[in-house]
Design a protein around this motif. Structure first.
Motif, PDB file in Angstrom:
ATOM      1  N   LEU A 194       0.827  -1.200   0.000  1.00  0.00           N
ATOM      2  CA  LEU A 194       0.000   0.000   0.000  1.00  0.00           C
ATOM      3  C   LEU A 194       0.867   1.259   0.000  1.00  0.00           C
ATOM      4  O   LEU A 194       1.945   1.289   0.603  1.00  0.00           O
ATOM      5  N   THR A 227      -7.651  -2.004  -4.165  1.00  0.00           N
ATOM      6  CA  THR A 227      -6.636  -1.037  -3.729  1.00  0.00           C
ATOM      7  C   THR A 227      -6.714   0.294  -4.466  1.00  0.00           C
ATOM      8  O   THR A 227      -5.880   1.170  -4.230  1.00  0.00           O
ATOM      9  N   ASN A 251      -9.944  -0.491   4.305  1.00  0.00           N
ATOM     10  CA  ASN A 251      -8.819  -0.139   3.444  1.00  0.00           C
ATOM     11  C   ASN A 251      -9.067   1.123   2.632  1.00  0.00           C
ATOM     12  O   ASN A 251      -8.420   1.355   1.610  1.00  0.00           O
TER      13      ASN A 251
END
Length: 459
Positions: free
Chosen positions: A182, A228, A421
């Motif tokens: 990340l 993501t 997330n």
């Protein structure tokens, strides 16, 4: 009561009631009438800029004349012929085009109906290759957390999303996971570079702990998708992943369902990083650009030939390599090549990214802008300093999407793992977009985000 219920159900079906679209819940949406270029129009004549190419699919825009002509031409010849009895020219031509577009790094293409099916095909080919080479213990697939690789059970097993696992984990065996590198919501005491190195160490440690003799493959998205939000790792990450897989005899699979077919400014996103080429590549979405369902698995002869020699690939689908979808994909790729849309994605993507970064300096709710080419994402936050998110009941990205529709832009949104997330807007307009289109979009996005800020009492 029974007959009344049956009548009511029949009427709901006949009248196009919500029962036909239960997968969207109770959300009220406009009814699409037609598409043209980068725009879609509803039944009332309202025009919408397709800012995310649907779910990052419509790479060459809507109602492309050359593609419509290809659909007509192939339909008049043959729409379907089983691959069990025939080869077909569109299939051969498409495979040849893909091999050429990947600079002959891959020799074979296996066509299915979409990304999830192509993921499953990759796993089965990898396993049969291991068996053909006498490596019968190899069966474990490692993937990243967070990640998303599709909706079928095999693809789900290598995905990592809290909400999905809560619903479906009992139906399958979840694969081994390693952390994704990340770049925004990293653990404490890490920066982007040090966290990517930590993730590499975790990959190697996991392969060793799981036994390299049992680890079959490692799968990742080179540029992140739904899990993501256009995540791009530091350049060194990709080469070192390749080296680790090579060292331990693990196949490397790139899921390029979103990032492939020119969207990131290279035909394959893998081509951004020299020396990082995967063993297998999955394409879908932009390959047929929304004109027909299609996915592809690309593989080199060094993997295919042992499988063929041992009796053939024990896998298939009814619509595998169907001539209509392959003919459509050929027309799509011809448009990509003829109009240099891969390069356009790079140039216009750079322009759009700078515009989004400029917006981020003006709006307090944009926490991050990331991505490559025309695969970008804007992360939405409540507070930039702390990276804190809006509460679930504020429905931030969903409300932004609704306001976007009102302002004439279509935004693909994602709140991953119930927000654990982060949450973002996927910004991925068609590859035919111009800088003028970007200016129009940026103006409307600015208006949309300001509208949301006003609703939330944010100055």
């Amino acid at each position: 009561k029974n007959w009344f219920y049956k009548w009511w159900l029949f009427m709901r079906l006949e009248r196009g009631g919500p029962i036909q679209t239960f997968y969207i819940g109770n959300k009220k949406m406009p009814v699409v009438e037609r598409g043209e270029g980068v725009y879609l129009y509803d039944e009332e004549g309202n025009r919408y800029f397709d800012a995310s190419s649907g779910p990052v699919t419509c790479n060459i825009g809507h109602a492309n004349p050359k593609v419509l002509e290809a659909i007509k031409d192939q339909s008049e010849k043959v729409c379907f012929a089983s691959h069990a009895f025939f080869e077909n020219r569109p299939n051969r031509d498409l495979a040849k085009s893909l091999v050429n577009l990947t600079d002959n790094k891959y020799d074979q293409a296996f066509f299915v109906s979409g990304g999830s099916e192509a993921i499953e095909a990759a796993f089965k080919l990898a396993r049969q290759y291991a068996l053909a080479c006498g490596k019968i213990k190899k069966h474990k697939i490692i993937s990243r957390a967070p990640s998303y690789h599709g909706s079928t059970m095999g693809a789900f097993s290598v995905s990592d999303d809290i909400e999905m696992k809560e619903n479906f984990q009992s139906l399958t065996k979840i694969s081994v996971k390693v952390p994704a590198p990340l770049s925004y919501r990293m653990p404490d005491n890490f920066d982007v570079s040090s966290y990517a190195k930590f993730c590499l160490d975790e990959l190697e440690r996991t392969i060793v702990n799981e036994d390299p003799e049992e680890v079959l493959a490692f799968i990742l998205e080179p540029v992140g998708g739904l899990s993501t939000g256009a995540l791009v790792a530091p350049d060194f990450y990709y080469k070192e992943v390749r080296d680790i897989c090579e060292q331990y005899g693990v196949l490397l699979i790139y899921d390029e369902v979103m990032s492939g077919a020119g969207r990131t400014g290279q035909f394959l996103a893998a081509d951004h990083w020299k020396g990082s080429d995967p063993d297998l590549v999955i394409l879908a979405k932009g390959l047929c650009a929304g004109y027909s369902p299609l996915g592809a698995l690309l593989a080199p002869n060094r993997i295919v030939e042992p499988v063929v020699s041992s009796g053939g690939f024990l896998h298939g689908h009814t619509y595998a390599s169907n001539p209509l979808s392959c003919a459509i994909a050929n027309a799509v790729l011809n448009e990509v090549i003829e109009h240099n849309l891969t390069e356009n994605a790079r140039v216009v993507g750079d322009y759009l990214k700078k515009g989004l970064e400029n917006l981020a300096t003006q709006l307090s709710i944009i926490g991050d802008v990331r991505g490559k080419g025309l695969l970008l994402a804007v992360e939405i936050v409540r507070d930039k300093a702390t990276k804190s998110m809006f509460s679930i009941d504020q429905r931030a990205i969903y409300r932004i999407s609704e306001l976007g529709i009102k302002n004439g832009i279509l935004l693909y949104t994602r709140k991953t793992s119930n927000g654990e997330n982060g949450e973002w807007l996927m910004i991925a307009p068609p590859l035919i977009s111009t800088t003028d289109h970007c200016d129009e979009f940026l103006s409307k996005l600015n208006l949309t985000l300001k509208d949301f800020q006003k609703e939330q009492g944010i100055i």
